[in-house]
Design a protein around this motif. Structure first.
Motif, mmCIF file in Angstrom:
data_model
loop_
_atom_site.group_PDB
_atom_site.id
_atom_site.type_symbol
_atom_site.label_atom_id
_atom_site.label_comp_id
_atom_site.label_asym_id
_atom_site.label_seq_id
_atom_site.Cartn_x
_atom_site.Cartn_y
_atom_site.Cartn_z
ATOM 1 N N VAL A 199 41.169 18.783 45.556
ATOM 2 C CA VAL A 199 41.679 20.153 45.500
ATOM 3 C C VAL A 199 42.728 20.235 44.405
ATOM 4 N N PHE A 200 42.598 21.261 43.556
ATOM 5 C CA PHE A 200 43.626 21.532 42.540
ATOM 6 C C PHE A 200 44.344 22.806 42.951
ATOM 7 N N ASN A 201 45.631 22.685 43.226
ATOM 8 C CA ASN A 201 46.443 23.810 43.679
ATOM 9 C C ASN A 201 47.551 24.079 42.676
ATOM 10 N N HIS A 202 47.706 25.334 42.340
ATOM 11 C CA HIS A 202 48.859 25.777 41.548
ATOM 12 C C HIS A 202 49.244 27.154 42.065
ATOM 13 N N ASN A 203 50.480 27.300 42.514
ATOM 14 C CA ASN A 203 50.894 28.539 43.146
ATOM 15 C C ASN A 203 51.363 29.594 42.136
ATOM 16 N N LEU A 204 50.834 30.810 42.303
ATOM 17 C CA LEU A 204 51.361 31.933 41.527
ATOM 18 C C LEU A 204 52.731 32.350 42.037
ATOM 19 N N GLU A 205 53.000 32.097 43.302
ATOM 20 C CA GLU A 205 54.284 32.321 43.980
ATOM 21 C C GLU A 205 54.588 33.782 44.308
ATOM 22 N N THR A 206 54.384 34.699 43.338
ATOM 23 C CA THR A 206 54.735 36.096 43.584
ATOM 24 C C THR A 206 53.943 36.996 42.647
ATOM 25 N N VAL A 207 54.191 38.286 42.722
ATOM 26 C CA VAL A 207 53.460 39.266 41.908
ATOM 27 C C VAL A 207 54.078 39.321 40.503
ATOM 28 N N PRO A 208 53.331 39.789 39.510
ATOM 29 C CA PRO A 208 53.810 39.741 38.119
ATOM 30 C C PRO A 208 55.166 40.391 37.877
ATOM 31 N N LYS A 209 55.445 41.532 38.507
ATOM 32 C CA LYS A 209 56.686 42.243 38.194
ATOM 33 C C LYS A 209 57.934 41.462 38.598
ATOM 34 N N LEU A 210 57.781 40.506 39.537
ATOM 35 C CA LEU A 210 58.938 39.757 40.021
ATOM 36 C C LEU A 210 59.170 38.451 39.270
ATOM 37 N N LEU B 156 47.670 31.862 35.955
ATOM 38 C CA LEU B 156 46.334 32.310 36.319
ATOM 39 C C LEU B 156 45.274 31.618 35.464
ATOM 40 N N ARG B 157 45.549 31.507 34.180
ATOM 41 C CA ARG B 157 44.611 30.851 33.275
ATOM 42 C C ARG B 157 44.487 29.355 33.590
ATOM 43 N N LEU B 158 45.565 28.735 34.046
ATOM 44 C CA LEU B 158 45.519 27.326 34.419
ATOM 45 C C LEU B 158 44.501 27.112 35.538
ATOM 46 N N LEU B 159 44.529 27.973 36.536
ATOM 47 C CA LEU B 159 43.582 27.880 37.646
ATOM 48 C C LEU B 159 42.152 28.130 37.165
ATOM 49 N N ASP B 160 41.993 29.095 36.286
ATOM 50 C CA ASP B 160 40.690 29.420 35.721
ATOM 51 C C ASP B 160 40.128 28.228 34.946
ATOM 52 N N ARG B 161 40.973 27.597 34.151
ATOM 53 C CA ARG B 161 40.545 26.451 33.334
ATOM 54 C C ARG B 161 40.208 25.243 34.202
ATOM 55 N N ALA B 162 40.949 25.068 35.290
ATOM 56 C CA ALA B 162 40.647 23.942 36.192
ATOM 57 C C ALA B 162 39.235 24.073 36.747
ATOM 58 N N VAL C 2 46.847 40.696 43.020
ATOM 59 C CA VAL C 2 46.905 39.242 42.850
ATOM 60 C C VAL C 2 45.651 38.587 43.431
ATOM 61 N N MET C 3 45.214 39.065 44.588
ATOM 62 C CA MET C 3 43.970 38.542 45.170
ATOM 63 C C MET C 3 42.809 38.720 44.202
ATOM 64 N N ASP C 4 42.689 39.906 43.619
ATOM 65 C CA ASP C 4 41.599 40.165 42.671
ATOM 66 C C ASP C 4 41.704 39.263 41.448
ATOM 67 N N ASP C 5 42.924 39.072 40.954
ATOM 68 C CA ASP C 5 43.125 38.194 39.798
ATOM 69 C C ASP C 5 42.694 36.770 40.117
ATOM 70 N N LEU C 6 43.046 36.287 41.297
ATOM 71 C CA LEU C 6 42.683 34.925 41.686
ATOM 72 C C LEU C 6 41.177 34.768 41.873
ATOM 73 N N ARG C 7 40.533 35.774 42.435
ATOM 74 C CA ARG C 7 39.081 35.696 42.570
ATOM 75 C C ARG C 7 38.406 35.715 41.207
ATOM 76 N N SER C 8 38.954 36.488 40.280
ATOM 77 C CA SER C 8 38.401 36.505 38.916
ATOM 78 C C SER C 8 38.515 35.134 38.260
ATOM 79 N N ALA C 9 39.523 34.359 38.671
ATOM 80 C CA ALA C 9 39.709 33.005 38.151
ATOM 81 C C ALA C 9 38.937 31.968 38.961
ATOM 82 N N GLY C 10 38.142 32.424 39.936
ATOM 83 C CA GLY C 10 37.304 31.523 40.711
ATOM 84 C C GLY C 10 38.033 30.729 41.778
ATOM 85 N N VAL C 11 39.227 31.168 42.158
ATOM 86 C CA VAL C 11 40.015 30.414 43.144
ATOM 87 C C VAL C 11 39.369 30.520 44.524
ATOM 88 N N ASP C 12 39.287 29.371 45.216
ATOM 89 C CA ASP C 12 38.582 29.284 46.491
ATOM 90 C C ASP C 12 39.468 29.572 47.702
#
Length: 311
Positions: free
Chosen positions: A174-185, A199-205, A232-242
């Motif tokens: 498992v490769f985990n990298h936390n976004l931690e919060t929403v972009p504005k924060l 986000l790109r790191l997760l996508d590249r993994a 954020v959920m949509d962004d993560l799904r676009s990056a293929g996060v499971d």
């Protein structure tokens, strides 16, 4: 007794005080006292390992250590960044310990771990951001405890060319990298990081190894809106996060970011339902959820979900 804790890190002394709010009943946990807790602590001490459980003041430490589950933190215990949510010490790190991966592997073997989570502090001072130490730690676990599955929770490796390839090439499960919060924060909560880089790191993994499970998590209660969490959920799904984790932010000291609000359990259930409908293989969303909380059981759920999806 007051909930306000003493200042832990002098480097945060310039920050204004933010009084710590009293926690609601659904977040309170018991102090660790079990024999198994003490045994886990002693094994980690013997192998000279740090844990994010202690350094980040995780509320689940009593439960997890009683179950002989701990998240080891490599590359020392001093971070080169000073995020407003994090209780890990910030400063000038010590040299990398070449024997640390040996201790990680030995701990996995001695504790008989079915699943191990390896994380680290940020090491912006290192040319590879600590990627080689991750790879060496993974290899030693494979050598010394071949039945243990491995999850890594990495920094963002910002400006460290090739670092991600080194970690993914070591074949964690498992490769985990936390976004931690929403972009504005990000400017106030995670100022040393960049949302779209993470986000790109997760996508590249996932691009590098399609068989790799990818995972990320966020905290709520920092001032985000529901719509921002759904984005954020949509962004993560676009990056293929499971796998997605969502938990309540808890303020470690008066020098850390304040809690905007305590999110009630029914809202976490709603987030879980929405995330599952968006296609995540697995979702953990409760007030006490943390990246590594019940990671062993969650890994099994991930594998079973993938099998069902491919059937």
């Amino acid at each position: 007794m007051s909930d306000i804790k003493p200042l832990r890190h002098p480097e945060k002394a310039h920050r204004p005080d933010n009084p710590i709010q009293r926690k609601p009943d659904w977040i309170r946990v018991k102090a660790p006292t079990s024999k198994q807790y003490a045994e886990t602590r002693d094994k980690l001490r013997k192998n000279n390992l740090h844990t994010v459980c202690e350094e980040a003041a995780c509320p689940n430490i009593g439960e997890c250590w009683t179950r002989s589950h701990a998240t080891v933190m490599i590359l020392g215990d001093i971070c080169t960044r000073g995020c407003a949510f994090c209780n890990v010490a910030t400063g000038k790190p010590r040299p990398v310990d070449p024997l640390e991966p040996e201790g990680v592997g030995r701990t996995a073997a001695e504790m008989g771990l079915k699943h191990m989570v390896i994380t680290s502090v940020d090491r912006d001072d290192l040319e590879d951001g600590g990627a080689d130490q991750f790879a060496r730690s993974i290899q030693r676990v494979r050598d010394m405890s071949p039945g243990t599955t491995i999850e890594v929770l990495t920094p963002d490796f910002r400006d460290k060319s090739g670092a991600l390839d080194v970690v993914v090439g070591a074949k964690p499960d498992v490769f985990n990298h936390n976004l931690e919060t929403v972009p504005k924060l990000y400017p106030t909560i995670r100022p040393g990081a960049r949302y779209y880089h993470s986000l790109r790191l997760l996508d590249r993994a996932k691009e590098s190894d399609s068989t790799l499970f990818t995972k990320s998590g966020i905290m709520v209660g920092l001032g985000e809106t529901r719509l921002e969490v759904l984005q954020v959920m949509d962004d993560l799904r676009s990056a293929g996060v499971d796998f997605l984790t969502i938990g309540q932010y808890l303020q470690p000291t008066v020098k850390h970011a304040p809690v905007d609000r305590f999110v009630p359990p029914d809202e976490f259930e709603d987030y879980a339902s929405v995330a599952q409908s968006k296609g995540f293989l697995h979702v953990a969303s409760t007030p006490l959820t943390r990246s590594s909380y019940h990671a062993d059981a969650d890994f099994q759920a991930l594998r079973e979900a993938r099998l069902r999806k491919s059937a």
